[in-house]
Design an enzyme around this catalytic site. Structure first.
Site, short mmCIF file in Angstrom:
data_model
loop_
_atom_site.label_atom_id
_atom_site.label_comp_id
_atom_site.label_asym_id
_atom_site.label_seq_id
_atom_site.Cartn_x
_atom_site.Cartn_y
_atom_site.Cartn_z
N ASP A 141 9.50 2.69 0.75
CA ASP A 141 8.39 3.39 1.36
C ASP A 141 8.41 3.05 2.85
O ASP A 141 7.95 1.99 3.27
CB ASP A 141 7.07 2.96 0.70
N TYR B 209 0.86 -1.18 0.00
CA TYR B 209 0.00 0.00 0.00
C TYR B 209 0.89 1.23 0.00
O TYR B 209 1.77 1.37 0.86
CB TYR B 209 -0.91 0.01 1.23
N LYS C 3 3.39 9.61 8.45
CA LYS C 3 2.95 9.15 9.78
C LYS C 3 3.71 9.85 10.91
O LYS C 3 3.48 11.01 11.16
CB LYS C 3 3.11 7.63 9.90
N1 PLP Z 1 2.64 4.35 2.12
C1 PLP Z 1 2.42 3.53 3.16
C2 PLP Z 1 3.37 2.41 3.44
C3 PLP Z 1 1.30 3.72 3.98
O1 PLP Z 1 1.06 2.88 5.00
C4 PLP Z 1 0.44 4.80 3.71
C5 PLP Z 1 -0.75 5.04 4.54
O2 PLP Z 1 -1.19 4.22 5.31
C6 PLP Z 1 0.72 5.63 2.62
C7 PLP Z 1 1.83 5.38 1.85
C8 PLP Z 1 -0.17 6.78 2.30
O3 PLP Z 1 -0.04 7.77 3.27
P1 PLP Z 1 -1.22 8.83 3.53
O4 PLP Z 1 -2.38 8.08 4.11
O5 PLP Z 1 -0.62 9.85 4.44
O6 PLP Z 1 -1.57 9.41 2.18
#
Ligand code: PLP
Length: 411
Positions: free
Chosen positions: A238, A155, A265
């Site tokens: 990521d 994700y 986060k």
């Molecule tokens: N990347 C990862 C690994 C995530 O867990 C998330 C959100 O849960 C995102 C990207 C997207 O972040 P945001 O919800 O701040 O757009």
């Protein structure tokens, strides 16, 4: 689990949460399905938060919950940590946003660079979605290639490049994104065979989070490092979730340097702030002094209130704090193992302060409901992230509750 059990749970939830129900019904007249965030909806409706303090949330009906989700892993210090509140109060009183940079964004960037040597230059965004979107754009601009590889079950937010198959995402984009099998070098090599010269970037969560908690094997991440380098593609870590696992994220733990990293986060200390960055020769493309540059605006990029909260948070994260989080993770793992011993086929995964639990024979939504009735908040799919103010007794109570739910004794 009996149907009667499920009904009783629902009845208990409805009886406990009339205020939340009224708000949700009101919300459905303004927000689709009453919600502005798919990930916080769980049937019949979520509890509406009134306030949070430390490891707990209190809903509008006065029910207290041990918050084991912490805004999807982002509140590593729990709710309303006094140091963060003070930093925010101080900055908010001085002005909340300017069309001018502030010292705070410089300090936060320096703090992140200290922790992540691979992050030579970085840019702030407001969300992790924007961070992964811009990292992939940077990789494409730098390599002059268009293919992006990502992993099944991963994700990276909700922008088009990482959301193929969703209604509204152009089908043509699927030709520019390859989905790779997880943790399998041979299958990755096979999936990309013949397309290596088109490959701009491989994006990977070193610990898969929202799509089902699962750490990648270190050798697999090392393989990706070598593979990307060998084929002239950029490796993007990521670490939006996994940065909570150590002072330098998973890359720091394993000593692997990606070309680009995305963060979010915890770096906003509970406020909307994220970042992407990495190799200077890639990130220099964003230099506004350059004639040929990648434009990257954003009304609230590097917002000083969020930066103040992020800095205050990161400064609390000493070596002791990380040890404490790991110890709490170990405690919940031990408790969950004992709780699930009598429920064969149930599953539990734990990485540092992150965990995920599922009970055989109980749908995730029913587990969520059962836990909510007993004052515990977890992601609807069973993921949790422990915050620092959580105590051993909190976690023991959670594990005992889970044991009762597994035995069908909660309803
Ligand atoms: N990347 C990862 C690994 C995530 O867990 C998330 C959100 O849960 C995102 C990207 C997207 O972040 P945001 O919800 O701040 O757009």
């Amino acid at each position: 689990m009996t149907l009667a059990g499920a009904t009783t749970r629902l009845e208990r939830y409805l009886a406990r949460t009339p205020g939340s129900r009224a708000l949700w019904e009101r919300a459905t007249r303004s927000l689709p399905g009453g919600s502005t965030r798919t990930t916080v909806y769980s049937p019949p409706y979520p509890p509406y938060a009134a306030r949070g303090e430390g490891a707990r949330i209190v809903d509008v009906d006065g029910n207290a919950y041990l918050d084991l989700l912490n805004n999807y892993t982002s509140l590593i210090l729990g709710h309303a940590h006094p140091v963060v509140v003070e930093a925010v109060r101080e900055q908010a009183a001085q002005g909340s946003a300017f069309a001018a940079p502030t010292e705070l964004e410089v300090e936060l960037a320096e703090e992140l660079r200290r922790r992540l040597p691979s992050m030579e230059l970085l840019r702030f965004t407001n969300s992790g979605t924007e961070a992964t979107m811009m990292a992939l754009r940077a990789a494409r601009a730098f390599t002059g290639r268009e293919l992006v590889a990502r992993f099944e079950g991963s994700y990276h937010g909700t922008h088009d490049q990482v959301y193929a198959g969703s209604p509204g995402v152009p089908r043509a984009l699927s030709q520019l994104v390859v989905e790779l099998p997880w943790d399998d070098p041979v299958a990755v090599t096979r999936a990309l065979a013949g397309r290596e010269p088109e490959l701009a970037a491989i994006i990977v969560e070193p610990v898969r989070g929202s799509g089902g908690l699962r750490p990648a094997q270190p050798e697999f991440l090392r393989f990706l490092r070598d593979y990307a380098r060998a084929h002239g593609a950029l490796l993007v870590f990521d670490e939006i979730i996994s940065f909570r696992l150590g002072p330098g994220g998973v890359q720091g733990q394993l000593g692997i340097g990606p070309d680009l990293t995305t963060l979010g986060k915890i770096i906003g200390g509970g406020y909307p702030l994220a970042a992407f960055g990495g190799r200077a020769d890639v990130m220099e493309r964003f230099d506004a002094r350059r004639h040929e540059r990648i434009d990257h605006g954003g009304t609230f990029n590097g917002n000083p209130v969020a930066a103040a909260a992020g800095l205050a948070t990161l400064r609390q994260l000493t070596a002791d704090a990380y040890s404490r989080l790991d110890a709490l993770g170990a405690r919940v793992e031990e408790g969950l193992r004992a709780a699930l011993a009598a429920a064969p086929g149930s599953d539990m995964v734990r990485v540092g302060s992150l965990f995920q639990v599922g009970l055989r024979g109980l749908r995730p939504a029913d587990l969520w409901l059962a836990l909510a009735c007993d004052g515990y908040l977890l992601a609807p799919r069973g993921m949790g992230a422990i915050s620092l103010p959580t105590t051993e007794a909190d976690l023991d109570g959670f594990c005992l509750t889970l044991e009762r739910i597994a035995a069908g004794e909660d309803a």
